[in-house]
Design a protein around this motif. Sequence first.
Motif, PDB file in Angstrom:
ATOM      1  N   HIS A 477      -5.727  -1.369 -87.551  1.00 32.21           N
ATOM      2  CA  HIS A 477      -6.859  -0.661 -87.206  1.00 32.21           C
ATOM      3  C   HIS A 477      -7.970  -1.431 -86.605  1.00 32.21           C
ATOM      4  O   HIS A 477      -8.616  -0.761 -85.690  1.00 32.21           O
ATOM      5  CB  HIS A 477      -7.249   0.113 -88.644  1.00 32.21           C
ATOM      6  CG  HIS A 477      -8.544   0.770 -88.373  1.00 32.21           C
ATOM      7  ND1 HIS A 477      -8.865   1.905 -87.821  1.00 32.21           N
ATOM      8  CD2 HIS A 477      -9.950   0.301 -88.691  1.00 32.21           C
ATOM      9  CE1 HIS A 477     -10.206   2.287 -88.045  1.00 32.21           C
ATOM     10  NE2 HIS A 477     -10.758   1.302 -88.626  1.00 32.21           N
ATOM     11  N   GLN A 478      -8.016  -2.680 -87.016  1.00 33.66           N
ATOM     12  CA  GLN A 478      -9.167  -3.656 -86.724  1.00 33.66           C
ATOM     13  C   GLN A 478      -8.753  -3.760 -84.969  1.00 33.66           C
ATOM     14  O   GLN A 478      -9.788  -4.020 -84.182  1.00 33.66           O
ATOM     15  CB  GLN A 478      -9.275  -4.805 -87.439  1.00 33.66           C
ATOM     16  CG  GLN A 478      -9.923  -4.586 -88.520  1.00 33.66           C
ATOM     17  CD  GLN A 478      -9.959  -5.973 -89.603  1.00 33.66           C
ATOM     18  OE1 GLN A 478      -8.571  -6.756 -89.523  1.00 33.66           O
ATOM     19  NE2 GLN A 478     -10.893  -6.131 -90.283  1.00 33.66           N
ATOM     20  N   ARG A 479      -7.475  -3.976 -84.735  1.00 32.37           N
ATOM     21  CA  ARG A 479      -7.005  -4.056 -83.576  1.00 32.37           C
ATOM     22  C   ARG A 479      -7.422  -2.784 -82.378  1.00 32.37           C
ATOM     23  O   ARG A 479      -7.924  -3.280 -81.224  1.00 32.37           O
ATOM     24  CB  ARG A 479      -5.816  -4.470 -83.189  1.00 32.37           C
ATOM     25  CG  ARG A 479      -5.253  -5.618 -83.755  1.00 32.37           C
ATOM     26  CD  ARG A 479      -3.989  -6.284 -83.349  1.00 32.37           C
ATOM     27  NE  ARG A 479      -2.651  -5.540 -83.465  1.00 32.37           N
ATOM     28  CZ  ARG A 479      -1.910  -5.846 -84.603  1.00 32.37           C
ATOM     29  NH1 ARG A 479      -2.222  -6.741 -85.507  1.00 32.37           N
ATOM     30  NH2 ARG A 479      -0.935  -5.150 -84.833  1.00 32.37           N
ATOM     31  N   TRP A 480      -7.328  -1.591 -83.170  1.00 36.66           N
ATOM     32  CA  TRP A 480      -7.893  -0.658 -82.330  1.00 36.66           C
ATOM     33  C   TRP A 480      -9.283  -0.480 -82.298  1.00 36.66           C
ATOM     34  O   TRP A 480      -9.904  -0.147 -81.229  1.00 36.66           O
ATOM     35  CB  TRP A 480      -7.278   0.678 -83.046  1.00 36.66           C
ATOM     36  CG  TRP A 480      -8.052   1.999 -82.502  1.00 36.66           C
ATOM     37  CD1 TRP A 480      -7.764   2.637 -81.206  1.00 36.66           C
ATOM     38  CD2 TRP A 480      -9.285   2.678 -82.800  1.00 36.66           C
ATOM     39  NE1 TRP A 480      -8.682   3.643 -80.982  1.00 36.66           N
ATOM     40  CE2 TRP A 480      -9.502   3.864 -82.078  1.00 36.66           C
ATOM     41  CE3 TRP A 480      -9.813   2.420 -84.105  1.00 36.66           C
ATOM     42  CZ2 TRP A 480     -10.449   4.695 -82.136  1.00 36.66           C
ATOM     43  CZ3 TRP A 480     -11.116   3.497 -84.282  1.00 36.66           C
ATOM     44  CH2 TRP A 480     -11.348   4.333 -83.732  1.00 36.66           C
ATOM     45  N   MET A 481     -10.119  -0.970 -83.230  1.00 41.23           N
ATOM     46  CA  MET A 481     -11.603  -0.849 -83.244  1.00 41.23           C
ATOM     47  C   MET A 481     -11.861  -1.801 -82.134  1.00 41.23           C
ATOM     48  O   MET A 481     -13.407  -1.810 -81.782  1.00 41.23           O
ATOM     49  CB  MET A 481     -12.051  -1.380 -84.624  1.00 41.23           C
ATOM     50  CG  MET A 481     -13.385  -0.937 -85.053  1.00 41.23           C
ATOM     51  SD  MET A 481     -13.764  -1.148 -86.570  1.00 41.23           S
ATOM     52  CE  MET A 481     -13.117  -2.612 -87.286  1.00 41.23           C
ATOM     53  N   ASN A 482     -11.375  -3.091 -82.217  1.00 37.25           N
ATOM     54  CA  ASN A 482     -11.754  -4.108 -81.125  1.00 37.25           C
ATOM     55  C   ASN A 482     -13.114  -4.556 -81.204  1.00 37.25           C
ATOM     56  O   ASN A 482     -14.047  -4.437 -80.204  1.00 37.25           O
ATOM     57  CB  ASN A 482     -11.493  -3.453 -79.599  1.00 37.25           C
ATOM     58  CG  ASN A 482     -11.497  -4.603 -78.587  1.00 37.25           C
ATOM     59  OD1 ASN A 482     -11.397  -5.929 -78.898  1.00 37.25           O
ATOM     60  ND2 ASN A 482     -11.441  -4.081 -77.313  1.00 37.25           N
ATOM     61  N   GLY A 488      -9.377   0.509 -78.437  1.00 36.47           N
ATOM     62  CA  GLY A 488      -7.849   0.006 -78.689  1.00 36.47           C
ATOM     63  C   GLY A 488      -7.359  -1.131 -77.685  1.00 36.47           C
ATOM     64  O   GLY A 488      -6.222  -1.283 -77.371  1.00 36.47           O
ATOM     65  N   GLY A 489      -8.501  -1.952 -77.388  1.00 43.42           N
ATOM     66  CA  GLY A 489      -8.534  -3.123 -76.458  1.00 43.42           C
ATOM     67  C   GLY A 489      -7.563  -4.326 -76.999  1.00 43.42           C
ATOM     68  O   GLY A 489      -6.893  -5.048 -76.425  1.00 43.42           O
ATOM     69  N   GLN A 490      -7.286  -4.294 -78.214  1.00 43.67           N
ATOM     70  CA  GLN A 490      -6.357  -5.410 -78.929  1.00 43.67           C
ATOM     71  C   GLN A 490      -4.848  -4.692 -79.307  1.00 43.67           C
ATOM     72  O   GLN A 490      -4.083  -5.554 -79.950  1.00 43.67           O
ATOM     73  CB  GLN A 490      -7.013  -6.142 -79.923  1.00 43.67           C
ATOM     74  CG  GLN A 490      -8.123  -6.711 -79.748  1.00 43.67           C
ATOM     75  CD  GLN A 490      -9.239  -7.275 -80.819  1.00 43.67           C
ATOM     76  OE1 GLN A 490      -8.366  -7.705 -81.859  1.00 43.67           O
ATOM     77  NE2 GLN A 490     -10.333  -7.208 -81.000  1.00 43.67           N
ATOM     78  N   LEU A 491      -4.806  -3.497 -79.104  1.00 43.93           N
ATOM     79  CA  LEU A 491      -3.472  -3.010 -79.550  1.00 43.93           C
ATOM     80  C   LEU A 491      -2.379  -3.353 -78.649  1.00 43.93           C
ATOM     81  O   LEU A 491      -2.407  -3.596 -77.344  1.00 43.93           O
ATOM     82  CB  LEU A 491      -3.644  -1.614 -79.452  1.00 43.93           C
ATOM     83  CG  LEU A 491      -4.612  -0.838 -80.498  1.00 43.93           C
ATOM     84  CD1 LEU A 491      -4.345   0.866 -80.166  1.00 43.93           C
ATOM     85  CD2 LEU A 491      -3.957  -1.022 -82.213  1.00 43.93           C
ATOM     86  N   THR A 492      -1.135  -3.604 -79.254  1.00 48.01           N
ATOM     87  CA  THR A 492      -0.014  -3.883 -78.722  1.00 48.01           C
ATOM     88  C   THR A 492       0.413  -2.803 -77.787  1.00 48.01           C
ATOM     89  O   THR A 492      -0.283  -1.651 -77.854  1.00 48.01           O
ATOM     90  CB  THR A 492       1.250  -4.414 -79.616  1.00 48.01           C
ATOM     91  OG1 THR A 492       1.691  -3.147 -80.354  1.00 48.01           O
ATOM     92  CG2 THR A 492       0.954  -5.225 -80.506  1.00 48.01           C
TER      93      THR A 492
END
Length: 620
Positions: A477-482, A488-492
């Motif tokens: 969720h934190q990767r989506w929160m970026n 979503g800047g950090q999502l795979t």
Amino acid sequence: MKNYLYLVVISTWVLACSNPRQSQVQTVSKQRKVVVYQVFTRLFGNTNTHNKPWGTIEENGVGKFNDFSDKALTEVKKLGVTHIWYTGVPHHATGTDYSHYGISCDDPDVVKGRAGSPYAVKDYYQVDPDLALDPAKRLDEFQELVDRTHRHGMKVIIDIVPNHVARRYQGLNNPKGIVDFGANDDTSVVYARNNNFYYIPHETFKVPIPMDGYEPLGGEKNSLVDGQFSERPAKWTGNGSRLAQPSHYDWYETVKVNYGVKPDGSYDFDLLPAGFDTLDYKEHYAFWKGKDVPDSWVKFRDIAFFWLDKGVDGFRYDMAEMVPVEFWSFMNSSVKMKNPDAFLLAEVYQPDLYRDYIFKGKMDYLYDKVDLYDTLKHIMQGGGSTDYIAPIQHKLVDIEHHMLHFLENHDEQRIASPEFAGDARKGMPAMVVSATLSTSPTMLYFGQEVGEPGAENAGFGKSSRTSIFDYIGVPHHQRWMNEGKFDGGQLTEEEKELRHFYQRLLNFTTQSSALMGSYADIHAYNRKYTEGYNHKVYSCVRWSQDEKLVIISNFSEQETYDLDLKIPAGIVAQMDLKEGEYMAVDQLFLQEKAKLVVNQTNASMPVHIAPLQSFIFKWK
């Protein structure tokens, strides 16, 4: 093979509404599906990735009301969300010191975790100080969140926990005339009708003997951690334990609320007359008006009114089945008189109680856990069969609209956890079935849409479930929160694809008239007559006057199927399909097409379906 496989189960909501108790849902065809986004409020906006077991609020961080910014709410809304359930809003007992704000410190010996359980509420007329940038203005910050959520076209749900409260309840913001739970109790007796709690006279509460390896606050030295808690006489514990020293596995951090149920189980209040299950909330309200009811009933009604006046649109009631159904008739009819559109969702896990709590207790929705969730979980784990899905719909046909569907919530394991399915993609076919099978609401738990596995050792909370007891970050969720950009800047790429799937699916459900219309199972027919169709595949049809759907999901993670999917003649007639050919288009990704051929005996559609793939085929 079970006998029901040779039956075509045809269930329509029109037939369901022939039951006189169904008058309250006869208009569902004029509505659209509801999508509830459950978010654990203190975790949503936390960007801290430290994740130390038993970490403090300073070490592991905490999310705030303000983290639900306009950008964040815009992105949540894009998922198709209609209602946000902000879990953990009322002020609950915690291991964090807020004495600077005039809040009493809670004893860690009767607090679960560092942050504390959101279901051990210590002040129902305040919000949790963890959630505010300025704890002194925390109620104002919550009001701003309610207003912000409404501006984004979504409604607000919060928890009410009627069965129990924290061991030391202390209201700091009580409206005029409101006294705390237990303030006027006669503590010399086990039970009195207007006592808020049950007592163990002449005995002192003893802190439970800890389970092996457990230490409050993870073993950190604290002057309050001494194995002692001052409570005399001792009270019954939240889950009903009548021991002065409950077990560590009891809900020892809470005390049970008395609703006028005597210790022998008999009732000290009026019962609903026969036939009241067929009457609407106005008739229930009229029945209770002017009646003398136990004090706890009035206290919880006033709590609900307080939050409705703040703009809250509904409540999720924790463990509602532990509270008598007559109270819910009183409570919910009062709420509906104040706000007829209030959204009332409850935990009830005993199927034999479902209809009483819906029709007598005037609940809008109950968790469909014991039937649909448990069945889908077993299938996702590889051991279950899709043959059991249609019988669930048949069993619940008269109450299907009231049975909220979900695959994750704060109590359940994350789909992606090894303890559940080990792969978030295995939830995709199950989510299609869950979201399209009935007219009921669909619930999504935050992080589910990006495959959060709940893998952290948070302290009191253990891996596979995102902890509700600890200060913790939620990595996927934190990767989506970026870092607060909510883009979503950090999502795979895989996580982005998963979220896109949820977004496409849920938005379709809220726009579809067929999903509020009729249903028929075609699974049993295809099991008998379609070569290659097996217990890893599920199919059904949904239709309304202006929309017709064929839905098929493949739960196999290895097998691709080439099927000549069939719709039997009886259902073809019900759907009013004329002979001919129709081009159907998948609504999930708008890429797959299939030709539906209708003749005098049945309809058929060739389908090539890959592992874990689903289609929602639509034609005019």
